[in-house]
Design an enzyme around this catalytic site. Structure first.
Site, PDB file in Angstrom:
ATOM      1  N   SER A 110       0.840  -1.202   0.000  1.00 45.48           N
ATOM      2  CA  SER A 110       0.000   0.000   0.000  1.00 45.48           C
ATOM      3  C   SER A 110       0.874   1.252   0.000  1.00 45.48           C
ATOM      4  O   SER A 110       1.780   1.398   0.829  1.00 45.48           O
ATOM      5  CB  SER A 110      -0.885   0.034   1.248  1.00 45.48           C
ATOM      6  N   HIS A 113      -3.665   0.610  -4.784  1.00 45.24           N
ATOM      7  CA  HIS A 113      -3.228  -0.617  -5.466  1.00 45.24           C
ATOM      8  C   HIS A 113      -3.748  -0.542  -6.911  1.00 45.24           C
ATOM      9  O   HIS A 113      -4.898  -0.896  -7.190  1.00 45.24           O
ATOM     10  CB  HIS A 113      -3.769  -1.868  -4.759  1.00 45.24           C
ATOM     11  N   HIS A 153      -5.961  -8.975  -1.320  1.00 40.66           N
ATOM     12  CA  HIS A 153      -6.064  -9.215   0.121  1.00 40.66           C
ATOM     13  C   HIS A 153      -7.285 -10.078   0.405  1.00 40.66           C
ATOM     14  O   HIS A 153      -8.289 -10.010  -0.302  1.00 40.66           O
ATOM     15  CB  HIS A 153      -6.209  -7.900   0.887  1.00 40.66           C
ATOM     16  N   TYR A 207      -9.327  -9.537   2.789  1.00 42.15           N
ATOM     17  CA  TYR A 207     -10.476  -8.713   3.179  1.00 42.15           C
ATOM     18  C   TYR A 207     -11.245  -8.178   1.973  1.00 42.15           C
ATOM     19  O   TYR A 207     -12.351  -7.658   2.110  1.00 42.15           O
ATOM     20  CB  TYR A 207     -10.056  -7.560   4.100  1.00 42.15           C
ATOM     21  N   GLU A 208     -10.651  -8.287   0.773  1.00 44.71           N
ATOM     22  CA  GLU A 208     -11.385  -7.869  -0.426  1.00 44.71           C
ATOM     23  C   GLU A 208     -12.449  -8.912  -0.786  1.00 44.71           C
ATOM     24  O   GLU A 208     -13.221  -8.713  -1.718  1.00 44.71           O
ATOM     25  CB  GLU A 208     -10.415  -7.696  -1.602  1.00 44.71           C
ATOM     26  N   ALA A 268       2.937  -2.193   3.732  1.00 41.64           N
ATOM     27  CA  ALA A 268       2.772  -1.139   4.732  1.00 41.64           C
ATOM     28  C   ALA A 268       2.330  -1.844   6.008  1.00 41.64           C
ATOM     29  O   ALA A 268       1.457  -2.708   5.958  1.00 41.64           O
ATOM     30  CB  ALA A 268       1.704  -0.163   4.273  1.00 41.64           C
ATOM     31  N   MET A 318      -2.043  -6.759   6.849  1.00 36.02           N
ATOM     32  CA  MET A 318      -3.153  -7.602   6.362  1.00 36.02           C
ATOM     33  C   MET A 318      -2.770  -8.328   5.083  1.00 36.02           C
ATOM     34  O   MET A 318      -3.631  -8.640   4.261  1.00 36.02           O
ATOM     35  CB  MET A 318      -4.392  -6.733   6.101  1.00 36.02           C
ATOM     36  N   SER A 319      -1.505  -8.563   4.886  1.00 35.16           N
ATOM     37  CA  SER A 319      -1.105  -9.189   3.615  1.00 35.16           C
ATOM     38  C   SER A 319       0.122 -10.072   3.830  1.00 35.16           C
ATOM     39  O   SER A 319       0.395 -10.531   4.928  1.00 35.16           O
ATOM     40  CB  SER A 319      -0.787  -8.100   2.581  1.00 35.16           C
ATOM     41  N   ASN A 349       2.551   3.483  10.375  1.00 34.08           N
ATOM     42  CA  ASN A 349       1.837   4.019  11.549  1.00 34.08           C
ATOM     43  C   ASN A 349       2.284   3.220  12.763  1.00 34.08           C
ATOM     44  O   ASN A 349       2.729   2.078  12.630  1.00 34.08           O
ATOM     45  CB  ASN A 349       0.313   3.888  11.377  1.00 34.08           C
ATOM     46  N   HIS A 392      -6.319   4.311   6.594  1.00 27.36           N
ATOM     47  CA  HIS A 392      -5.646   3.960   5.335  1.00 27.36           C
ATOM     48  C   HIS A 392      -4.982   5.189   4.689  1.00 27.36           C
ATOM     49  O   HIS A 392      -3.936   5.071   4.047  1.00 27.36           O
ATOM     50  CB  HIS A 392      -6.648   3.316   4.377  1.00 27.36           C
TER      51      HIS A 392
END
Ligand SMILES: O=P(O)(O)O[C@H]1O[C@H](CO)[C@@H](O)[C@H]1O
Ligand SMILES: Nc1nc2[nH]cnc2c(=O)[nH]1
Length: 421
Positions: free
Chosen positions: A165, A196, A218, A220-221, A248, A351-352, A375, A389
């Site tokens: 990301s 992306h 991902h 979550y998609e 990220a 998350m990846s 972050n 995000h």
């Protein structure tokens, strides 16, 4: 309960050897229109919460639900359910679903609804025609994509780079570019996340033939993990030997600051603990063994190379080596979760990555993982900070130059699969 006519048979010209899974994207046309049948027959219950996968049977004739978990939808063979009048001929989705679907929303006409319904069925039929088994890509499909890429570019990449990301611009480093949109590549999933772009870019980075994924997939998609990791096996088939996965990530380690880089030493595959592993299901021996080890997931020599390149660039103060924890997302972590992960030994969270790495190692690719800390994970109940995000993408843009320098210095030092400078 009124009888439901079947969708037209010609939309399902193909017969499948056995059921297969469909991605939920195939259901998007029907989000508001899908009505499900329970074991007792047609209930007329409207469902708007469809997610996960749906499966389609060898001779799908209608959508039904047989006590499946709420998030699953099943297409049942016409002869498998006595309530289905499989000889029906109507093509109207409204007719086909239930009387209570008469009120269409957003001023849609009956014809609009029907068109959307038919598009859905057509998509299902197309997928049903694919040689995939049980919802996974077949070896032939990976091969088809690899052959298509090899036929459409003369580049023969040795290294694949997955851009995280906010790091998509890393692809701009490539010279003599040949780029393909994901939607134009056979079998490729589509990128849906801001930041992306959804392009596969071939070219040379500091003389090294590379391919860059400008956008990854991902969990979550809504993609199943075999889809999330599809490109990795394609890379293997086109001759890639090394994968550099960037991401990220939120910093859990108290020494980490935004803009710091973490060379990934190891990972915790959290979804894997709950049975979400991309290698679940029948093993494809042509890619790798049933039980691949993961204790050597992140190549020691490549890690050394990344650390020494960073030191040469004067990044030592911003550089760490640590453990990445992959979660499903898309919600960011609670404070308790961050504390928990930190105590577990994770230095950064995202998350990846972990799924891509598992599949890459399964097929023998060497892996280098690089996290950009975008972050700091919130660990303090008095903190006002909220992960988001936008901040992740901003931090990516701000550290772009640093990541570019690192990759440009690193790439020429990677020689062949078994030989690192
Ligand atoms: O891991 P990448 O794709 O770099 O992106 C990270 O940033 C996004 C959240 O902002 C999530 O997708 C997380 O995984
Ligand atoms: N899960 C998770 N993913 C991220 N991606 C970037 N930052 C974060 C984070 O703090 N948590």
């Amino acid at each position: 309960m009124p009888p439901r006519p079947s969708p037209p048979a010609q939309l399902f010209p193909h017969r499948l050897p056995r059921p297969l899974l469909l991605p939920v994207t195939a259901l998007k046309h029907l989000r508001e229109q899908v009505f499900l049948a329970g074991d007792e027959g047609w209930t007329g219950e409207e469902r708007t919460d469809i997610g996960g996968d749906a499966s389609v049977s060898p001779t799908p004739t209608y959508i039904g639900c047989r006590g499946w978990p709420r998030h699953r939808v099943r297409c049942i063979a016409g002869d498998a359910d006595t309530t289905d009048p499989s000889s029906g001929t109507s093509t109207s989705l409204r007719d086909w679903s239930s009387p209570s679907s008469e009120n269409t929303s957003d001023g849609e006409t009956e014809a609009d609804v029907e068109t959307r319904g038919l598009a859905f069925f057509a998509e299902m039929a197309t997928q049903a025609a694919s040689p995939s088994k049980e919802g996974r890509y077949s070896y032939e499909e990976y091969k088809e994509t690899a052959d298509w890429l090899l036929a459409n570019t003369e580049h023969r990449p040795m290294v694949a780079i997955v851009c995280g990301s906010g790091l998509g611009n890393l692809a701009d480093l490539l010279k003599e570019q040949v780029a393909f949109k994901y939607e134009d590549i056979p079998n490729f999933p589509k990128s849906t996340v801001p930041g992306h772009a959804g392009r596969l870019v071939f070219g040379n980075l500091n003389g090294k033939p590379c391919v860059c994924m400008q956008g990854r997939f991902h969990m979550y998609e809504g993609y199943p993990l075999w889809k999330v990791t599809f490109p990795i096996r394609v890379f293997h088939l086109i001759g890639v030997q090394t994968v550099i996965v960037t991401n990220a990530a939120g910093g859990l380690n108290e020494d980490y600051r935004v803009g710091h880089i973490m060379v990934i030493k190891d990972h915790i595959n959290f979804p894997g603990f709950a049975g979400q592993n991309p290698l679940m299901g029948p093993n494809e021996d042509r890619f790798g063994p049933r039980f691949p080890p993961m204790s050597d997931a992140y190549d020691r020599d490549l890690r050394k190379l990344a650390l020494s390149a960073s030191r040469d660039l004067g990044f030592a103060a911003e550089l760490h080596e640590g453990v990445y924890c992959g979660l499903g997302g898309p919600s960011f972590e609670t404070i308790a979760e961050c504390r928990f992960l930190n105590r577990l030994g994770a230095d950064a969270v995202g998350m990846s990555t972990v799924h891509e790495v598992v599949v890459a190692r399964h097929c023998g690719l060497r892996v280098l993982g690089i996290s950009l800390i975008t972050n700091q994970a919130v660990m303090d109940y008095n903190s006002e900070a909220r992960a988001n995000h936008e901040e992740v993408l901003k931090a990516g843009r701000e550290s772009e130059k640093m990541m570019e320098k690192l990759l440009t210095t690193l790439l020429p030092r990677i020689e062949t699969n078994n030989n690192v400078n």
